[in-house]
Design an enzyme around this catalytic site. Structure first.
Site, mmCIF file in Angstrom:
data_model
loop_
_atom_site.group_PDB
_atom_site.id
_atom_site.type_symbol
_atom_site.label_atom_id
_atom_site.label_comp_id
_atom_site.label_asym_id
_atom_site.label_seq_id
_atom_site.Cartn_x
_atom_site.Cartn_y
_atom_site.Cartn_z
ATOM 1 N N LYS A 139 7.523 1.971 -10.767
ATOM 2 C CA LYS A 139 8.935 1.891 -10.334
ATOM 3 C C LYS A 139 9.661 0.703 -10.941
ATOM 4 C CE LYS A 139 6.993 1.427 -6.317
ATOM 5 N NZ LYS A 139 5.750 0.678 -6.446
ATOM 6 N N VAL A 179 -3.916 4.937 -8.408
ATOM 7 C CA VAL A 179 -3.132 6.112 -8.825
ATOM 8 C C VAL A 179 -3.790 6.824 -10.018
ATOM 9 C CG1 VAL A 179 -0.874 6.901 -9.617
ATOM 10 C CG2 VAL A 179 -1.022 5.038 -7.955
ATOM 11 N N LYS A 215 13.074 1.430 -5.747
ATOM 12 C CA LYS A 215 13.110 2.890 -5.549
ATOM 13 C C LYS A 215 14.531 3.361 -5.271
ATOM 14 C CE LYS A 215 8.470 2.759 -3.504
ATOM 15 N NZ LYS A 215 7.783 2.580 -2.222
HETATM 16 N N1 HSE Z 1 3.768 -0.643 -1.548
HETATM 17 C C1 HSE Z 1 4.447 0.603 -1.409
HETATM 18 C C2 HSE Z 1 4.640 0.916 0.058
HETATM 19 C C3 HSE Z 1 3.731 1.758 -2.038
HETATM 20 O O1 HSE Z 1 4.184 0.172 0.924
HETATM 21 O O2 HSE Z 1 5.267 1.921 0.328
HETATM 22 C C4 HSE Z 1 3.997 1.890 -3.488
HETATM 23 O O3 HSE Z 1 5.366 1.936 -3.759
#
Ligand code: HSE
Length: 430
Positions: free
Chosen positions: A106, A15, A206
């Site tokens: 997150k 990122v 999330k």
């Molecule tokens: N590991 C996460 C996914 C991406 O597979 O969506 C980062 O949040």
């Protein structure tokens, strides 16, 4: 007059590296279109060579977090190191110094946004976290800006790409879970230890963040019900197909008169539902508001440039807005006392049982379901090819809408009855 903003990037992994690339390649474009000159003044990396390979001038590579924080040219600190211990210390240090923070973390936001936001407020700086949820899909800004005229009653999303990839493989190529996971690991979608993704932890972080924003009340991680996909069996995906359903790992948030619910679990949805067409590692979030009705956002939930895009949009926002906005809810460690959380969810259910092929067995099972107020909507009973004529038979039921407590009561009773064993219980959501 053109605004200026100096940025420090902590961590140049996937990122951070994507963010650096976008900022340097688009610098002129932002000057022209946003009237802001964003320069990367400092980076903090474990591996100096990585920074040099990305083209960072040697004099911009900091030796310590203290050096970054003390740099007067740095206005915005971008945290892309991941994990929570060091990340929290670094973010706190930046906020204490009055520097706004943009983070893609997150877990950090989910667990500590109350402390971070309190520090940001005290020091009159911003805390931005678009990249923490659903990568390149601008769901945080949508909730904060685009749909704020609505009361959001429902959010339903595919917010983990790894699990969506695995379930897509199982569905489309008839693979077993283990083979699909191995393929996801080979392609770099799943980590060597895939627990956080496959057990729904990533999606639950999330969902906690997004449902707090959507429903204007704190939804702590501890209030999110969570089930992963590691025990999903291919046979249920196949039965689901026969019934016209697709299996997804859904993140669901609801705000109803009964209260707030937040849950992550595998669920069947009708093939015609827009979320059913979200395949591979793609993500999507479906929102229902009282004025706008239904909307859906779709895109890549991970990756250097998609997640970098979210980081950069926050940097531009921080650099061009002098009014700093914080949570619309009381951002404390735990849930607000006035908010009622529901665990007795309402849903329809898919049940797969193994039952002895005896006269009256099905009547006894449906009798138990009826006693718990569970009404059967669809039924499949088909002896597997090559199965013994008097051996156990799989029976699949789809129920009408019921509640979690009713179905669990019925399942316990069926299992205790000796007539049948429930092998799979999957919610049917839409
Ligand atoms: N590991 C996460 C996914 C991406 O597979 O969506 C980062 O949040």
């Amino acid at each position: 007059m053109m605004k200026k903003a100096g940025v420090a990037i902590l961590g140049l992994g996937v990122v951070g590296g994507g963010t650096y690339r976008i900022l340097t390649e688009h610098r002129e474009f932002y000057r022209r279109t946003q009237n802001v000159d964003i320069s990367v003044e400092s980076v903090l990396v474990r591996n100096k060579q990585r920074a040099l390979d990305l083209g960072v001038p040697e004099e911009n590579i900091a030796g310590s977090i203290a050096e970054v924080i003390a740099n007067p040219n740095v206005d915005i600190v971008v945290e892309c190191i991941g994990g929570v211990e060091a990340a929290k210390d670094y973010v706190m240090a930046a906020l204490h110094e009055g520097k706004s923070v943009v983070t893609s973390n997150k877990e950090l936001i989910c667990k500590y946004s109350h402390e971070l936001e309190r520090t940001a407020r005290r020091n009159c700086c911003g805390l931005y976290f678009e990249a923490s949820c659903v990568g390149g899909v601008p769901i945080v800004r949508t909730l904060l800006d685009g749909v704020q005229g609505n009361r959001i009653s429902e959010m339903m999303g595919i917010i983990n790409g790894t699990t969506n990839y695995i379930l897509s493989k199982m569905t489309e190529e008839n693979e077993e879970y283990a083979a699909a996971l191995a393929e996801a690991q080979r392609l770099g979608y799943a980590e060597a230890d895939p627990t956080n993704d496959v057990e729904g932890v990533d999606a639950a972080y999330k969902l906690a963040i997004l449902s707090s924003l959507a429903f204007h009340t704190k939804v702590p991680y501890a209030k999110v019900y969570r089930e992963g996909i590691s025990s999903v069996e291919r046979t249920d995906i196949v039965y689901g197909k026969q019934l016209g359903y697709t299996l997804k790992l859904l993140a669901i948030g609801k705000n109803t008169e009964r209260g707030v619910e937040a849950r992550v679990h595998p669920a069947f949805i009708r093939n015609a539902h827009p979320l059913a067409s979200v395949r591979d590692a793609y993500n999507a979030v479906y929102l229902r508001g009282d004025a706008m009705d239904d909307i859906m956002l779709y895109g890549r939930g991970a990756g250097a440039l998609p997640t970098g895009s979210a980081v950069v949009s926050d940097i531009i926002y921080a650099a061009t807005h002098s009014d700093i906005r914080y949570s619309t809810f009381r951002n404390t460690a735990g849930a607000d006392r006035e908010t009622k959380f529901i665990s007795d969810f309402a849903s329809a259910y898919y049940l797969r049982l193994s039952t002895e092929d005896q006269t009256g067995a099905l009547a006894k099972v449906t009798g138990i379901l009826a006693r718990y107020g569970v009404s059967v909507m669809e039924l499949i009973q088909k002896r597997p090819e090559g199965g013994a004529p008097d051996g156990p038979v799989p029976v699949v039921f789809v129920t009408h809408g019921t509640t979690e407590n009713s179905i669990r009561g019925a399942v316990n009773k069926i299992n205790a009855s000796g007539i049948a064993q429930v092998k799979a219980l999957i919610r049917v959501e839409a």
